[in-house]
Write an enzyme that holds these catalytic residues in place. Structure first.
Site, PDB file in Angstrom:
ATOM      1  CD  GLU A  74      -2.340  -0.946   2.953  1.00 19.41           C
ATOM      2  OE1 GLU A  74      -2.122   0.024   3.702  1.00 19.41           O
ATOM      3  OE2 GLU A  74      -3.061  -1.888   3.264  1.00 19.41           O
ATOM      4  CE  LYS A  97       5.455   5.236   6.731  1.00 17.40           C
ATOM      5  NZ  LYS A  97       5.478   6.651   7.035  1.00 17.40           N
ATOM      6  CG  ASP A  99       4.395  12.723   4.369  1.00 16.96           C
ATOM      7  OD1 ASP A  99       4.430  12.413   5.578  1.00 16.96           O
ATOM      8  OD2 ASP A  99       5.185  13.512   3.842  1.00 16.96           O
ATOM      9  CE1 TYR A 109      -2.974   2.800   9.210  1.00 19.76           C
ATOM     10  CE2 TYR A 109      -2.880   4.598   7.621  1.00 19.76           C
ATOM     11  CZ  TYR A 109      -2.588   4.085   8.863  1.00 19.76           C
ATOM     12  OH  TYR A 109      -1.931   4.866   9.757  1.00 19.76           O
ATOM     13  CE  LYS A 148       9.382   6.557   6.977  1.00 15.91           C
ATOM     14  NZ  LYS A 148      10.120   7.266   7.941  1.00 15.91           N
ATOM     15  CB  CYS A 164      14.467  49.224  -4.196  1.00 12.21           C
ATOM     16  SG  CYS A 164      13.290  48.543  -5.374  1.00 12.21           S
ATOM     17  CB  CYS A 213      12.770  52.591  -7.257  1.00 10.57           C
ATOM     18  SG  CYS A 213      12.596  52.175  -5.514  1.00 10.57           S
ATOM     19  CB  CYS A 241      11.205  48.746  -1.942  1.00  9.98           C
ATOM     20  SG  CYS A 241      11.166  50.335  -2.811  1.00  9.98           S
ATOM     21  CB  CYS A 263       9.077  51.093  -5.921  1.00 13.71           C
ATOM     22  SG  CYS A 263       9.978  49.688  -6.588  1.00 13.71           S
TER      23      CYS A 263
HETATM   24  S1  IVH Z   1      -0.042   0.588   8.914  1.00 18.12           S
HETATM   25  C1  IVH Z   1       0.770  -1.189  13.050  1.00 18.12           C
HETATM   26  N1  IVH Z   1      -0.505   1.638   6.561  1.00 18.12           N
HETATM   27  O1  IVH Z   1       2.957   5.296   8.797  1.00 18.12           O
HETATM   28  C2  IVH Z   1       1.151  -0.090  12.148  1.00 18.12           C
HETATM   29  N2  IVH Z   1       0.547   2.981   8.185  1.00 18.12           N
HETATM   30  O2  IVH Z   1       5.372   4.322  10.735  1.00 18.12           O
HETATM   31  C3  IVH Z   1      -0.014   0.494  11.511  1.00 18.12           C
HETATM   32  N3  IVH Z   1       1.003   5.278   7.467  1.00 18.12           N
HETATM   33  O3  IVH Z   1       1.945   5.666  12.102  1.00 18.12           O
HETATM   34  C4  IVH Z   1       0.361   1.361  10.394  1.00 18.12           C
HETATM   35  N4  IVH Z   1       0.156   5.074   5.441  1.00 18.12           N
HETATM   36  O4  IVH Z   1       0.803   7.074  10.352  1.00 18.12           O
HETATM   37  C5  IVH Z   1       0.016   1.829   7.777  1.00 18.12           C
HETATM   38  N5  IVH Z   1      -1.014   2.458   4.447  1.00 18.12           N
HETATM   39  C6  IVH Z   1      -0.514   2.649   5.659  1.00 18.12           C
HETATM   40  C7  IVH Z   1       0.026   3.888   6.058  1.00 18.12           C
HETATM   41  C8  IVH Z   1       0.565   4.010   7.335  1.00 18.12           C
HETATM   42  C9  IVH Z   1       0.736   5.895   6.296  1.00 18.12           C
HETATM   43  C10 IVH Z   1       1.708   5.890   8.596  1.00 18.12           C
HETATM   44  C11 IVH Z   1       0.985   5.770   9.907  1.00 18.12           C
HETATM   45  C12 IVH Z   1       1.924   5.067  10.852  1.00 18.12           C
HETATM   46  C13 IVH Z   1       3.244   5.235  10.160  1.00 18.12           C
HETATM   47  C14 IVH Z   1       4.076   3.982  10.430  1.00 18.12           C
END
Ligand code: IVH
Length: 661
Positions: free
Chosen positions: A109, A111, A113, A218, A306, A400, A403, A418, A423
């Protein structure tokens, strides 16, 4: 039907439309119809407070203000994930899992942000939302989470359960928010995650309601892992309950396929409407979870890969200084063009003198560039080893660049200004702002033409815009402007005179009077002359107007030159009353659009707003009357229908071209 049933019926259909719009991304009614339903519900609830409910869609409007955040002890800890940084780490993860159980598949999946949150439902009703905090104890953010339209307030089944997911701000919403903040002279958020976190931390839920947060769910927080056999099934179940589940989740049987999928997501990371900072790989078979086990902080059955923040090296050619409308000076690095995550970067803001000094950035330095929050290019650092020995230390300009007036710095502020009202840079920027879409919306009067007319002496101030017609004969003789385009421009200028007061107010560029404040002032005072006479207590009597804005407005009207400008504009025939409408019609006026599939540079909602701002109508279904169908990624049946009806199909970039035409 009795009132109670009416209310319940309205709640149900409003939430169905919410779900269609915010979860399915497939609107089922027009905004006007939706607003009417909501208005009716608000009226009924106000007339019958005995039927108020914490899970009514009216809760999404916000308004609840807390004194402080309550602590919430999580029933089940909110864990974090161990990290992987490359393919080897992923293979090692697979090996560790296989030491315990041999036959597993994985779900991959995105991740997201954002920030993790936990949602608790009792008998199908959202009763509490909490931040992760330290994993054991978080903070109660129910008031703000209720404003997130994709979060169901009522589930499709009367279940009692707790789910986990990620609250985030889509890129388009982040850019829009920062744009607004810039106009209101407020500090900018560094990236969408900070913006989402900053929004969730607000005590007043009205703020969250205005800011388009979103949430992907999720996981199900449950002790007993054998309730649902697989993670895939959990996701399916969550979707069925009404949650927004990220469609990217995909199952693979083999770690080599997992690694391939991870690499594909990384390569395409910039394409999403929201930011992702990695990929999460989870064992699919939940009955193995306890056997695979946990560390103190994280499950051993999942890992977070990551992304590397893509940093690219380039060289600074020069540093120039931009002069803003208010006179604010911003140093800008001009770079040898480089490709950063899919777009060419040739400039990066250096913010201010302190920023440059702190990093010791010098002209001709080799620097590493990164997109801050993946969007705005930023100089991360200098590669010192590559610097010429005699490279001179950066020195802030004192005058500036336009001017040559000596710059000023106020108190502890980081920026230089300025101070010269005459100007040329400030003047040009002032005119650009006045004509811009959000202000007077004068189509055809953009940056280049304004600079040109300024240099030629036709356009020295805002009022000159409305005197341009006096020069028609000369203008049409200029190379590059035909009779048609000049006449069109003059017509647009003429039409803009009828704009409602808030456009004029915003266009004047009064400090702290952004689009929203301008609208509030216009709606409250109705006329420019009433606003001009307003004193501090009359201004601050309006809920949204504080002393800072009030004194800025008063100071503006006190100045003779502003007084003269307003008189001038009034005499030239500009409307100074609040009429509540923008009269200048957009270029797409009368055209009907259908949006389908996933857009990458903006959300569909944003696209809809932009199209409507240009006078177009956006509908949910394709017919012969449809002028354009814009097909994003994974466009489905609507695209087929368009093709069969012979309706013009355009891509997202063609849509952008139309919008920027
Ligand atoms: S599973 C038991 N799935 O990533 C862990 N986490 O370092 C449950 N996050 O704190 C997390 N997308 O804030 C999971 N598809 C995803 C995610 C996700 C973002 C974040 C979440 C978590 C951190 C894990």
């Amino acid at each position: 039907m009795g009132v109670k049933q009416d209310i319940e019926h309205l709640r149900k259909i409003i939430e169905q439309h919410n779900h269609a719009y915010y979860v399915e991304d497939n609107p089922t009614i027009s905004d006007v119809e939706y607003d009417q339903l909501l208005k009716r519900l608000i009226e009924l609830e106000e007339a019958h407070p005995e039927y108020k409910s914490a899970s009514s869609p009216t809760m999404r409007i916000g308004g609840e203000v807390l004194d402080q955040f309550e602590k919430v002890a999580h029933d089940m800890p909110m864990l974090s994930l161990a990290n992987a940084f490359n393919a080897d780490d992923l293979s090692a993860f697979d090996k560790r899992v296989k030491q315990v159980v041999s036959n597993v598949s994985y779900v991959v999946e995105e991740k997201i942000d954002g920030l993790a949150a936990s949602l608790k439902y009792e008998d199908g009703k959202l009763v509490r939302a909490a931040t992760r905090g330290n994993g054991t104890t978080g903070e109660d953010i129910t008031h703000n989470v209720k404003t997130i339209k994709s979060v169901p307030l009522t589930l499709n089944e009367n279940e009692t359960l707790e789910v986990r997911g990620e609250i985030f701000m889509p890129k388009a919403a982040f850019l829009k928010l920062n744009e607004t903040r810039e106009k209101q002279d407020e500090s900018l958020f560094k990236n969408p995650r900070n913006a989402a976190a900053g929004t969730i931390r607000q005590l007043n839920s009205k703020i969250a309601a205005e800011r388009d947060l979103d949430m992907f769910v999720y996981a199900l927080a449950e002790q007993d892992h054998d309730q649902a056999a697989s993670h895939e099934m959990v996701l399916k179940q969550l979707k069925k309950l009404g949650f927004k589940v990220n469609p990217s989740a995909q199952r693979y049987d083999d770690i080599t396929d997992v690694i391939k999928a991870v690499e594909t997501i990384e390569a395409e990371r910039g394409d999403q409407a929201y930011e992702i900072d990695g990929v999460v790989v989870k064992v699919n078979e939940r009955h193995h979870y306890n056997a695979i086990g946990y560390t103190a902080k994280s499950p051993k059955w999942a890992i977070a890969y990551k992304f590397k923040a893509e940093e690219v090296m380039t060289q600074i050619d020069t540093i120039t200084f931009q002069v803003g409308r208010t006179g604010q000076i911003t140093p800008v690095a001009h770079l040898k063009p480089v490709d950063v995550q899919g777009s060419t970067v040739s400039r990066a803001t250096l913010h201010n003198e302190d920023y440059i000094k702190e990093k010791d950035i010098r002209v001709h330095d080799f620097v590493s560039i990164k997109k801050a929050g993946d969007i705005i290019p930023e100089v991360v650092g200098v590669i010192r080893e590559k610097r010429a020995q005699d490279a001179p230390v950066f020195k802030m300009i004192e005058a500036c660049p336009k001017c040559h007036t000596t710059l000023e710095r106020f108190g502890s502020e980081k920026d230089y200004y300025c101070p010269n009202d005459d100007c040329p840079a400030k003047r040009v920027e002032t005119i650009i702002h006045f004509a811009s879409r959000a202000a007077m919306n004068i189509e055809g009067l953009g940056t280049r033409i304004i600079e040109h007319f300024y240099n030629e002496g036709f356009l020295m101030n805002i009022a000159d815009i409305y005197r341009l017609h006096e020069h028609r004969d000369i203008l049409i003789k200029r190379a590059g402007f035909g009779v048609k385009s000049i006449d069109k421009l003059l017509k647009n200028i003429e039409t803009s005179k009828d704009n409602s007061l808030e456009h004029l107010l915003f266009g004047l560029g009064i400090r702290f009077v952004g689009q929203k404040v301008a609208k509030i002032l216009a709606a409250n005072f109705k006329t420019m002359s009433a606003l001009k006479k307003a004193n501090e207590s009359e201004l601050t009597a309006i809920e949204e107007i504080g002393p800072k804005i009030a004194s800025s407005v008063i100071a503006y009207f006190k100045q003779d030159k502003n007084q003269t400008l307003i008189d001038d504009l009034t005499n030239l025939g500009l409307n100074t009353n609040y009429t509540g409408k923008t009269l200048n019609k957009g270029v797409l006026s009368g055209k009907t659009f259908v949006l389908t599939g996933t857009l990458t540079t903006m959300t569909r909602r944003e696209a809809k707003a932009k199209l409507e701002a240009q006078g177009a109508t956006v509908t949910g279904s394709v017919s012969k009357q449809t002028d354009y169908v814009c097909a994003g990624q994974q466009a489905g049946s609507k695209l087929e229908k368009a093709t069969s009806l012979g309706v013009k199909v355009i891509s997202e970039s063609e849509l952008n071209d139309l919008l920027n035409a």
